[in-house]
Design a protein around this motif. Structure first.
Motif, PDB file in Angstrom:
ATOM      1  N   ARG A  32     -26.663  12.026 -15.394  1.00  0.00           N
ATOM      2  CA  ARG A  32     -27.170  10.701 -15.706  1.00  0.00           C
ATOM      3  C   ARG A  32     -26.843   9.718 -14.588  1.00  0.00           C
ATOM      4  O   ARG A  32     -26.013   9.982 -13.734  1.00  0.00           O
ATOM      5  CB  ARG A  32     -26.583  10.220 -17.048  1.00  0.00           C
ATOM      6  N   LEU A  33     -27.491   8.576 -14.650  1.00  0.00           N
ATOM      7  CA  LEU A  33     -27.377   7.590 -13.570  1.00  0.00           C
ATOM      8  C   LEU A  33     -25.926   7.205 -13.281  1.00  0.00           C
ATOM      9  O   LEU A  33     -25.548   7.051 -12.125  1.00  0.00           O
ATOM     10  CB  LEU A  33     -28.214   6.349 -13.926  1.00  0.00           C
ATOM     11  N   SER A  34     -25.109   7.061 -14.319  1.00  0.00           N
ATOM     12  CA  SER A  34     -23.716   6.620 -14.080  1.00  0.00           C
ATOM     13  C   SER A  34     -22.963   7.605 -13.193  1.00  0.00           C
ATOM     14  O   SER A  34     -22.028   7.216 -12.493  1.00  0.00           O
ATOM     15  CB  SER A  34     -22.978   6.436 -15.405  1.00  0.00           C
ATOM     16  N   GLN A  35     -23.386   8.873 -13.198  1.00  0.00           N
ATOM     17  CA  GLN A  35     -22.691   9.886 -12.395  1.00  0.00           C
ATOM     18  C   GLN A  35     -23.108   9.840 -10.924  1.00  0.00           C
ATOM     19  O   GLN A  35     -22.465  10.466 -10.089  1.00  0.00           O
ATOM     20  CB  GLN A  35     -22.975  11.286 -12.966  1.00  0.00           C
ATOM     21  N   ALA A  48     -28.812  -3.052 -13.429  1.00  0.00           N
ATOM     22  CA  ALA A  48     -29.810  -3.513 -14.403  1.00  0.00           C
ATOM     23  C   ALA A  48     -30.199  -2.380 -15.355  1.00  0.00           C
ATOM     24  O   ALA A  48     -30.363  -2.590 -16.561  1.00  0.00           O
ATOM     25  CB  ALA A  48     -31.043  -4.043 -13.677  1.00  0.00           C
ATOM     26  N   ILE A  49     -30.323  -1.165 -14.826  1.00  0.00           N
ATOM     27  CA  ILE A  49     -30.683  -0.029 -15.693  1.00  0.00           C
ATOM     28  C   ILE A  49     -29.507   0.323 -16.599  1.00  0.00           C
ATOM     29  O   ILE A  49     -29.669   0.509 -17.813  1.00  0.00           O
ATOM     30  CB  ILE A  49     -31.103   1.197 -14.857  1.00  0.00           C
ATOM     31  N   LEU A  50     -28.301   0.382 -16.012  1.00  0.00           N
ATOM     32  CA  LEU A  50     -27.127   0.781 -16.809  1.00  0.00           C
ATOM     33  C   LEU A  50     -26.820  -0.228 -17.907  1.00  0.00           C
ATOM     34  O   LEU A  50     -26.199   0.124 -18.918  1.00  0.00           O
ATOM     35  CB  LEU A  50     -25.903   0.960 -15.898  1.00  0.00           C
ATOM     36  N   GLU A  53     -29.309   1.351 -20.524  1.00  0.00           N
ATOM     37  CA  GLU A  53     -29.231   2.791 -20.833  1.00  0.00           C
ATOM     38  C   GLU A  53     -28.597   3.533 -19.673  1.00  0.00           C
ATOM     39  O   GLU A  53     -28.693   3.101 -18.531  1.00  0.00           O
ATOM     40  CB  GLU A  53     -30.639   3.377 -21.080  1.00  0.00           C
ATOM     41  N   ASP A  54     -27.964   4.666 -19.991  1.00  0.00           N
ATOM     42  CA  ASP A  54     -27.478   5.549 -18.939  1.00  0.00           C
ATOM     43  C   ASP A  54     -28.568   6.606 -18.735  1.00  0.00           C
ATOM     44  O   ASP A  54     -28.576   7.672 -19.347  1.00  0.00           O
ATOM     45  CB  ASP A  54     -26.136   6.188 -19.336  1.00  0.00           C
ATOM     46  N   ARG A  55     -29.481   6.278 -17.850  1.00  0.00           N
ATOM     47  CA  ARG A  55     -30.724   7.050 -17.712  1.00  0.00           C
ATOM     48  C   ARG A  55     -30.449   8.506 -17.322  1.00  0.00           C
ATOM     49  O   ARG A  55     -29.631   8.776 -16.437  1.00  0.00           O
ATOM     50  CB  ARG A  55     -31.596   6.391 -16.646  1.00  0.00           C
ATOM     51  N   LEU A  56     -31.180   9.428 -17.983  1.00  0.00           N
ATOM     52  CA  LEU A  56     -31.112  10.847 -17.623  1.00  0.00           C
ATOM     53  C   LEU A  56     -31.948  11.060 -16.366  1.00  0.00           C
ATOM     54  O   LEU A  56     -33.146  10.775 -16.355  1.00  0.00           O
ATOM     55  CB  LEU A  56     -31.661  11.691 -18.784  1.00  0.00           C
ATOM     56  N   LEU A  57     -31.308  11.550 -15.292  1.00  0.00           N
ATOM     57  CA  LEU A  57     -32.029  11.764 -14.032  1.00  0.00           C
ATOM     58  C   LEU A  57     -32.537  13.193 -13.921  1.00  0.00           C
ATOM     59  O   LEU A  57     -33.650  13.415 -13.466  1.00  0.00           O
ATOM     60  CB  LEU A  57     -31.133  11.440 -12.846  1.00  0.00           C
ATOM     61  N   TYR A  58     -31.693  14.163 -14.282  1.00  0.00           N
ATOM     62  CA  TYR A  58     -32.140  15.562 -14.190  1.00  0.00           C
ATOM     63  C   TYR A  58     -31.273  16.451 -15.056  1.00  0.00           C
ATOM     64  O   TYR A  58     -30.187  16.070 -15.478  1.00  0.00           O
ATOM     65  CB  TYR A  58     -32.152  16.066 -12.748  1.00  0.00           C
ATOM     66  N   ASP A  59     -31.808  17.628 -15.352  1.00  0.00           N
ATOM     67  CA  ASP A  59     -31.006  18.626 -16.053  1.00  0.00           C
ATOM     68  C   ASP A  59     -31.125  19.963 -15.338  1.00  0.00           C
ATOM     69  O   ASP A  59     -32.055  20.200 -14.565  1.00  0.00           O
ATOM     70  CB  ASP A  59     -31.331  18.709 -17.558  1.00  0.00           C
ATOM     71  N   VAL A  60     -30.133  20.798 -15.574  1.00  0.00           N
ATOM     72  CA  VAL A  60     -29.988  22.052 -14.829  1.00  0.00           C
ATOM     73  C   VAL A  60     -29.704  23.177 -15.803  1.00  0.00           C
ATOM     74  O   VAL A  60     -28.845  23.057 -16.688  1.00  0.00           O
ATOM     75  CB  VAL A  60     -28.829  21.953 -13.812  1.00  0.00           C
ATOM     76  N   THR A  91     -31.095  14.335  -6.805  1.00  0.00           N
ATOM     77  CA  THR A  91     -29.889  15.041  -7.253  1.00  0.00           C
ATOM     78  C   THR A  91     -28.673  14.498  -6.498  1.00  0.00           C
ATOM     79  O   THR A  91     -28.799  13.911  -5.423  1.00  0.00           O
ATOM     80  CB  THR A  91     -30.005  16.558  -7.011  1.00  0.00           C
ATOM     81  N   LYS A  92     -27.527  14.743  -7.096  1.00  0.00           N
ATOM     82  CA  LYS A  92     -26.269  14.255  -6.526  1.00  0.00           C
ATOM     83  C   LYS A  92     -26.121  14.709  -5.068  1.00  0.00           C
ATOM     84  O   LYS A  92     -25.791  13.933  -4.187  1.00  0.00           O
ATOM     85  CB  LYS A  92     -25.140  14.834  -7.380  1.00  0.00           C
ATOM     86  N   GLY A  93     -26.369  15.959  -4.826  1.00  0.00           N
ATOM     87  CA  GLY A  93     -26.290  16.513  -3.468  1.00  0.00           C
ATOM     88  C   GLY A  93     -24.916  17.081  -3.180  1.00  0.00           C
ATOM     89  O   GLY A  93     -23.899  16.549  -3.626  1.00  0.00           O
TER      90      GLY A  93
END
Ligand code: S6P
Ligand code: ZN
Length: 188
Positions: A32-35, A48-50, A53-60, A91-93
Motif C-alpha cells: 500500500r501507499l504508506s509502505q 492528500a491520498i493518505l 485512504e491507504d491506497r492499494l498499489l499492487y499485490d504479489v 513497485t517498491k524496487g
C-alpha cells in the motif's frame, strides 16, 4: 524407499493473464501507499491520498518450486492503475541480496516500464506491452511502473535464495521517474 521426494517431481501452475491470479499460489501479499510513501516525488500528493485512504498499489502472488537441488521461484504481480500526483504507480524496487543473481520478467497484460539501475552509473528502461521479456542481469536494482489505464500484470522468475535488498533503493531511489506529461508517460 521412495525414489523421489514429492517436491522433486514436476509441477504445473496456472496464471490468469488479465488479473494475475496464480493457482496453486504459495504466498500472497499487498503493498500500500504508506509502505512506499517516501519513494514518490510529490509528498503533498502522497499526504492528500493518505488522508482519506491507504491506497492499494499492487499485490504479489508467489510460488516457490523448491527441490532438493534448486529453488526457482515465480512471482505474479498486479499493479493497479493510477497516479500519485503526476507519477504512475510503481513497485517498491530492490536489488537482490546475492548480487550474482539475475531475474527474468515477462509482461502478461497491460503496459509498463521497467527501470533498471546498477549503482555504477548505468540506468536503462524497458517499455513493456504484453509479451515483453526483460532479463535483469546480476547487480541491477529493478522497479516496475504501470503506465496503463488498467492493471499491469507481469511474472518474475528468480531464485528464492537471491533475496531482496530494499535498503539500496530506499536510500538512493532510481535516477529517473515515469510521470504523465500532457496525457502521455514520460521518463524524467
Ligand atoms: C522478485 C521480483 C518481483 C518483485 C515484485 C514486487 O525478485 O523482482 O517478484 O518482488 O516485482 O516488487 P518489490 O520491489 O515490492 O519486491
Ligand atoms: Zn527481483
Amino acid at each position: 524407499m521412495e525414489k523421489y521426494l514429492p517436491y522433486d517431481l514436476p509441477l504445473q501452475a496456472q496464471i490468469d493473464l488479465l488479473n494475475g491470479e496464480l493457482n496453486p499460489c504459495g504466498e500472497f501479499y499487498e503493498r500500500r501507499l504508506s509502505q512506499l510513501a517516501g519513494q514518490f516525488v510529490d509528498p503533498q500528493a502522497v499526504g492528500a491520498i493518505l488522508a482519506s485512504e491507504d491506497r492499494l498499489l499492487y499485490d504479489v502472488r508467489t510460488r516457490a518450486f523448491i527441490t532438493s537441488l534448486s529453488d526457482l521461484t515465480l512471482a505474479v504481480v498486479r499493479i493497479y492503475p493510477g497516479k500519485v500526483g503526476d507519477e504512475y504507480h510503481f513497485t517498491k524496487g530492490h536489488a537482490h541480496l546475492l548480487l550474482e543473481e539475475p531475474e527474468l520478467d515477462l509482461c502478461l497484460s497491460g503496459q509498463g516500464c521497467l527501470l533498471l539501475e546498477n549503482g555504477e552509473g548505468d540506468f536503462q528502461n524497458h517499455w513493456w506491452t504484453a509479451g515483453a521479456i526483460s532479463h535483469i542481469p546480476p547487480g541491477y536494482a529493478h522497479r516496475v511502473v504501470n503506465i496503463s489505464d488498467g492493471p499491469l500484470v507481469y511474472a518474475a522468475i528468480y531464485r528464492l535464495s537471491a533475496g531482496h535488498d530494499y535498503e539500496r533503493v530506499a536510500r538512493q531511489g532510481f535516477s529517473r521517474r515515469v510521470i504523465e506529461r500532457v496525457g502521455l508517460p514520460a521518463l524524467v
